[in-house]
Scaffold this motif. Structure first.
Motif, PDB file in Angstrom:
ATOM      1  N   SER A   2       0.726  -1.243  -0.134  1.00  0.00           N
ATOM      2  CA  SER A   2      -0.112   0.066  -0.002  1.00  0.00           C
ATOM      3  C   SER A   2       0.942   1.224   0.000  1.00  0.00           C
ATOM      4  CB  SER A   2      -0.949  -0.057   1.235  1.00  0.00           C
ATOM      5  OG  SER A   2      -1.497   1.254   1.455  1.00  0.00           O
ATOM      6  N   ARG A   3       0.263   2.243  -0.774  1.00  0.00           N
ATOM      7  CA  ARG A   3       1.069   3.514  -0.752  1.00  0.00           C
ATOM      8  C   ARG A   3       1.283   4.245   0.597  1.00  0.00           C
ATOM      9  NH1 ARG A   3      -2.128   8.320  -2.770  1.00  0.00           N
ATOM     10  NH2 ARG A   3      -4.334   7.914  -2.275  1.00  0.00           N
ATOM     11  N   TRP A   4       0.234   3.868   1.297  1.00  0.00           N
ATOM     12  CA  TRP A   4       0.173   4.518   2.704  1.00  0.00           C
ATOM     13  C   TRP A   4       1.055   3.782   3.710  1.00  0.00           C
ATOM     14  CZ3 TRP A   4      -1.905   8.871   2.349  1.00  0.00           C
ATOM     15  CH2 TRP A   4      -3.183   9.209   1.535  1.00  0.00           C
ATOM     16  N   ARG A  64       1.915   7.622  -6.830  1.00  0.00           N
ATOM     17  CA  ARG A  64       0.689   7.335  -7.696  1.00  0.00           C
ATOM     18  C   ARG A  64       1.259   7.905  -9.116  1.00  0.00           C
ATOM     19  NH1 ARG A  64      -5.051   7.903  -5.594  1.00  0.00           N
ATOM     20  NH2 ARG A  64      -5.531   6.468  -7.065  1.00  0.00           N
ATOM     21  N   GLY A 143      -0.843  -9.714  -5.057  1.00  0.00           N
ATOM     22  CA  GLY A 143      -1.259  -8.389  -4.514  1.00  0.00           C
ATOM     23  C   GLY A 143      -2.175  -8.163  -5.822  1.00  0.00           C
TER      24      GLY A 143
END
Length: 171
Positions: A2-4, A64, A143
């Motif tokens: 996840s980018r977070w 992103r 994923g």
């Protein structure tokens, strides 16, 4: 990944590297992080937390889209301004003197603590975004990102990979 999660790991890396760089600066150059004796011990950490928030947001946004180098440069400039701003407001509140809003940033603008933190922010954001993009490119189908990449048409050949080994229906 996840980018977070990547942004969180990059922010933690930023904090750890700032602590390490500041420690070496203090050890080798014999300089204090915040040299004012009446400043609270929380002023330097508050400045670092402000920089970590910028690193978190820049990494999450940069994963992103956009150029990683430009994103890292903008993040470094923003870390510079945020750290000086947090330090100025914090020290002005401690001293109850509004002139410190101008005096504090002038004294620390080229100091080793702020400049070292800016360099660490630049490298952290650039590394975090580059690592995330490399992982997304090389993720071999595990994923959601890998599954989305493996379904649908192949960009290079124009063939659909979803039914690669099957015979067309009706033959």
């Amino acid at each position: 990944m996840s980018r977070w999660l990547i942004a969180t790991m990059t922010s933690v890396l930023f904090i750890a590297l700032v602590i390490a760089v500041t420690g070496f600066e203090a050890l080798l150059a014999d300089v204090e992080v915040i040299s004012q004796p009446d400043a609270t011990p929380y002023l330097g950490p508050a400045m670092v937390v402000g920089g970590a928030a910028v690193v978190f947001l820049a990494t999450a946004a940069g994963v992103r889209d956009g150029n990683p180098g430009v994103t890292a440069l903008v993040a470094a400039a923003t870390v510079y301004l945020v750290m000086l701003g947090v330090g100025a407001v914090g020290y002005a509140l401690v001293r109850s003197d509004a002139t410190e809003l101008l005096v504090f940033p002038a004294g620390y603008a080229l100091g080793p603590f702020v400049v070292g933190s800016v360099v660490v922010a630049l490298l952290s954001v650039l590394g975090g975004i580059t690592m995330a993009r490399h992982q997304a490119r090389t993720d071999g189908g595990s994923g959601a990102a890998g599954a989305a990449r493996l379904d649908g048409p192949d960009e290079r050949s124009g063939h659909d990979r979803t039914n690669a080994g099957e015979e067309p229906a009706g033959r």
